[in-house]
Design an enzyme around this catalytic site. Structure first.
Site: not given
Ligand code: G3H
Ligand code: 13P
Ligand code: ZN
Length: 309
Positions: A82, A104, A134, A211
């Site tokens: 991700d 991204d 993206e 997202h």
């Molecule tokens: O879009 C981001 C996800 O919610 C992951 O969050 O970077 O805090 O693991 P993080």
């Molecule tokens: P939310 O913060 O809305 O759960 O989105 C998660 C996300 O886009 C992870 O890439």
């Molecule tokens: Zn995201």
């Protein structure tokens, strides 16, 4: 069953008018809660790992826990990076067995985003891995944002089609009003379905990703807040809007914040009711169950991917 690609999942989702849930994983309880939910609902699944999750858990722990999930179930599961923000993190995940990566490049100008994304696509496709790109800016949208301000933030459908043609990406995350975290709209929630429709027309049968798609259910916010620690300005994407997007070109919906809320609300409740408790299993277990319930709800009522194995 070994890890699968998202290619076939998305083809079926597109044709069937539903979306696959992509849930963020950081530890064993989160993985187990999500996988148990998909098992009960017989749903295909994308488990996704951010750079922050890799840093928190160490990459090998997460890949081994996902391997354990494959042994524990016959579900089709894809393992996805991700928000990879450079070539190296994408390469590292491809080399360690991920079946899908996101590069991204949305913070870069169009040409730089194209160049970076195309480089990742070239390496990934050589290794049988699919790539999500993206284009556009995910940002909270004010009620009174005018058309030209929206145009500056949201994905331009013509540019999206050009981006896909130039890079060869397998799916594309677009900006139509969602944003990350618990505070998404400064007024009435709004998604630009006209823009999504246009993207779908210019990119026929091409999977689009949303997202920032948590709905931030009020009941969980209140539960978290009633056991201490207010969550500021919590407001998410209404679930009926997500359901509608899933019947259009959106094939992957990313959810992280709602899992965090569900798990945290449950842990806060256990500890508030049993202040002397110090066995982590006594609060992480209910946290895992809360994740499972939330994911089952999303699969059945929002994504529509139950019984799609
Ligand atoms: O879009 C981001 C996800 O919610 C992951 O969050 O970077 O805090 O693991 P993080
Ligand atoms: P939310 O913060 O809305 O759960 O989105 C998660 C996300 O886009 C992870 O890439
Ligand atoms: Zn995201």
């Amino acid at each position: 069953m070994p890890l699968v690609s998202t290619k076939e999942m998305f083809e079926k989702a597109y044709a069937g008018g539903y979306a696959i849930g992509a849930f963020n994983v950081n530890d064993m309880e989160i993985i187990q809660g999500i996988v148990d939910a998909a098992k009960v609902e017989q749903a295909p699944l994308i488990l996704q790992v951010s750079a922050g999750a890799r840093k928190y858990a160490k990459p090998v722990y997460l890949t081994k826990l996902v391997e354990a999930a494959l042994i524990d179930t016959d579900l089709p599961i894809a393992l996805h990076l991700d928000h990879g923000d450079d070539f190296e993190i994408c390469k590292d995940c491809i080399d360690s067995g991920f079946t899908s990566v996101m590069i991204d490049g949305s913070k870069h100008p169009f040409e730089k985003n194209v160049e970076l994304t195309a480089r990742v696509v070239e390496y990934a496709h050589k290794h049988g891995v699919v790539v999500e790109g993206e284009l556009g800016r995910l940002a909270g949208v004010e009620d009174d944002v005018n058309v030209s301000e929206k145009d500056a933030l949201f994905t331009d459908p013509v540019e999206a089609a050009e981006f896909v043609r130039l890079t060869g990406v397998d799916s594309l995350a677009i900006a139509i009003g969602t944003s990350h975290g618990a505070y998404k709209f400064k007024g009435t929630p709004y998604l630009d379905f006209g823009r999504l429709q246009r993207v779908g027309e210019l990119l026929p049968n091409f999977p689009i990703v949303l997202h920032g798609a948590s709905s931030v259910p009020q009941a969980f916010v209140e539960k978290c807040n009633s056991f201490g620690g207010a969550i500021p300005g919590a407001q998410g994407v209404p679930e009926d809007m997500l359901r509608k997007a899933a019947t259009m070109a959106v094939c992957k919906i990313n959810i992280d914040t709602d899992l965090r809320l569900a798990m945290t609300a449950s842990i806060r409740e256990v500890l508030a009711n049993n202040p002397a408790e110090f066995d982590p299993r006594k609060y992480l277990g209910p946290g895992r169950e809360a994740i499972q319930a939330m994911v089952q709800h999303k699969i059945k009522n929002v994504l529509g991917c139950n019984n799609k194995i």
